[in-house]
Design a protein around this motif. Structure first.
Motif, short mmCIF file in Angstrom:
data_model
loop_
_atom_site.label_atom_id
_atom_site.label_comp_id
_atom_site.label_asym_id
_atom_site.label_seq_id
_atom_site.Cartn_x
_atom_site.Cartn_y
_atom_site.Cartn_z
N GLY A 127 38.39 -26.75 70.83
CA GLY A 127 38.43 -26.22 69.47
C GLY A 127 38.44 -24.70 69.40
O GLY A 127 39.18 -24.11 68.62
N GLY A 128 37.62 -24.07 70.21
CA GLY A 128 37.57 -22.60 70.21
C GLY A 128 38.90 -21.99 70.60
O GLY A 128 39.35 -21.01 70.00
N PHE A 129 39.56 -22.57 71.59
CA PHE A 129 40.89 -22.10 72.01
C PHE A 129 41.86 -22.16 70.83
O PHE A 129 42.55 -21.19 70.53
N TYR A 130 41.91 -23.30 70.15
CA TYR A 130 42.86 -23.45 69.04
C TYR A 130 42.50 -22.53 67.87
O TYR A 130 43.40 -21.93 67.27
N ARG A 131 41.23 -22.38 67.57
CA ARG A 131 40.85 -21.48 66.48
C ARG A 131 41.22 -20.03 66.81
O ARG A 131 41.65 -19.28 65.95
N ARG A 132 41.06 -19.62 68.06
CA ARG A 132 41.45 -18.26 68.46
C ARG A 132 42.94 -18.03 68.28
O ARG A 132 43.38 -16.90 68.08
N LEU A 133 43.73 -19.09 68.36
CA LEU A 133 45.17 -18.97 68.15
C LEU A 133 45.56 -19.02 66.68
O LEU A 133 46.74 -18.90 66.35
N GLY A 134 44.58 -19.19 65.80
CA GLY A 134 44.85 -19.17 64.36
C GLY A 134 44.83 -20.51 63.68
O GLY A 134 45.04 -20.59 62.46
N PHE A 135 44.57 -21.60 64.40
CA PHE A 135 44.48 -22.91 63.76
C PHE A 135 43.24 -22.98 62.89
O PHE A 135 42.20 -22.39 63.21
N ARG A 136 43.36 -23.69 61.79
CA ARG A 136 42.20 -23.97 60.94
C ARG A 136 42.06 -25.48 60.84
O ARG A 136 43.05 -26.21 60.89
N THR A 137 40.83 -25.93 60.74
CA THR A 137 40.63 -27.37 60.62
C THR A 137 41.03 -27.82 59.22
O THR A 137 40.92 -27.06 58.25
N THR A 138 41.52 -29.04 59.13
CA THR A 138 41.98 -29.59 57.85
C THR A 138 40.91 -30.41 57.15
O THR A 138 41.08 -30.77 56.00
N GLY A 139 39.84 -30.74 57.87
CA GLY A 139 38.83 -31.64 57.34
C GLY A 139 39.12 -33.10 57.67
O GLY A 139 38.32 -33.98 57.40
N GLU A 140 40.27 -33.35 58.29
CA GLU A 140 40.66 -34.71 58.68
C GLU A 140 40.25 -34.96 60.12
O GLU A 140 40.04 -34.03 60.89
N THR A 141 40.21 -36.24 60.46
CA THR A 141 40.14 -36.65 61.85
C THR A 141 41.27 -37.64 62.10
O THR A 141 41.77 -38.28 61.16
N SER A 142 41.65 -37.75 63.35
CA SER A 142 42.68 -38.71 63.75
C SER A 142 42.24 -39.29 65.09
O SER A 142 42.13 -38.56 66.07
N GLY A 143 41.97 -40.56 65.10
CA GLY A 143 41.50 -41.19 66.34
C GLY A 143 40.23 -40.56 66.85
O GLY A 143 40.04 -40.45 68.05
N GLY A 144 39.35 -40.11 65.96
CA GLY A 144 38.11 -39.48 66.36
C GLY A 144 38.23 -38.03 66.75
O GLY A 144 37.26 -37.39 67.13
N GLN A 145 39.43 -37.48 66.64
CA GLN A 145 39.64 -36.08 66.99
C GLN A 145 39.78 -35.21 65.75
O GLN A 145 40.20 -35.67 64.70
N THR A 146 39.42 -33.95 65.90
CA THR A 146 39.55 -32.96 64.84
C THR A 146 41.03 -32.63 64.65
O THR A 146 41.77 -32.48 65.62
N VAL A 147 41.45 -32.50 63.40
CA VAL A 147 42.83 -32.12 63.09
C VAL A 147 42.85 -30.65 62.69
O VAL A 147 42.07 -30.22 61.84
N GLY A 148 43.75 -29.89 63.31
CA GLY A 148 43.93 -28.50 62.97
C GLY A 148 45.39 -28.23 62.58
O GLY A 148 46.28 -28.99 62.95
N VAL A 149 45.58 -27.15 61.84
CA VAL A 149 46.93 -26.78 61.41
C VAL A 149 47.10 -25.28 61.53
O VAL A 149 46.16 -24.50 61.30
N LEU A 150 48.30 -24.88 61.89
CA LEU A 150 48.69 -23.47 62.00
C LEU A 150 49.92 -23.27 61.15
O LEU A 150 50.92 -23.98 61.33
N GLY A 151 49.86 -22.32 60.21
CA GLY A 151 51.03 -21.99 59.42
C GLY A 151 52.06 -21.27 60.27
O GLY A 151 51.71 -20.42 61.10
N LEU A 152 53.32 -21.60 60.08
CA LEU A 152 54.39 -21.01 60.89
C LEU A 152 55.24 -19.99 60.13
O LEU A 152 56.22 -19.49 60.67
N ALA A 153 54.87 -19.69 58.93
CA ALA A 153 55.68 -18.74 58.12
C ALA A 153 55.59 -17.34 58.65
O ALA A 153 54.72 -16.95 59.34
#
Length: 153
Positions: A127-153
């Motif tokens: 999670g820390g790796f992905y957050r450092r790259l700019g991902f934010r959590t969506t509040g969702e889980t998928s298969g017990g995993q945290t879901v993150g999203v990064l805007g590409l604009a």
């Protein structure tokens, strides 16, 4: 470094299968063989598996998912990073960042505005790796995993 992605082919399959994360990370990501099996059983064009190479040296594996039916009911379509395996001896050298940036570039090329990823939750997950790259959590889980999203604009 001359980093690039390469399609997984019959000629480099053994190289791809040899990619191994650290033993303490085994619980957090499927092995490459599992990912390639998943790519094979999905319809063509859903999975985008690639080797991460530094010159000719394999340093990792990634697999993106492309335009999937996220909820299974046709209401939400998403694309993103399905798997990221950086070889145990190659971690901490920028290869993971390159892999994520490469998936982002491919999704932009395909007209996507967001890159999704899921990760094993907890202090021992990425999670820390992905957050450092700019991902934010969506509040969702998928298969017990945290879901993150990064805007590409």
């Amino acid at each position: 470094m001359s980093l690039r992605l390469a399609e997984v082919t019959s000629a480099n399959l053994g190289t791809a299968l040899a990619i191994r994360v650290r033993p303490d990370q085994d619980h957090a990501v499927e092995p490459v063989a599992h990912s390639l099996a998943e790519a094979y059983v999905h319809p063509p064009g859903v999975a985008w598996p690639r080797l991460v190479l530094d010159g000719e040296r394999p340093v990792g594996f990634l697999m993106a998912f492309l335009d999937i039916d996220w909820r299974g009911d046709g209401s939400v379509r998403r694309s993103g990073l399905w798997r990221l395996n950086i070889d145990a001896g190659e971690q901490g050298k920028g290869f993971g960042r390159f892999a994520v940036e490469s998936v982002a570039a491919e999704l932009r090329r395909r007209g996507c505005g967001e890159l999704y990823v899921t990760w094993h939750p907890g202090a021992d997950g990425p999670g820390g790796f992905y957050r450092r790259l700019g991902f934010r959590t969506t509040g969702e889980t998928s298969g017990g995993q945290t879901v993150g999203v990064l805007g590409l604009a």
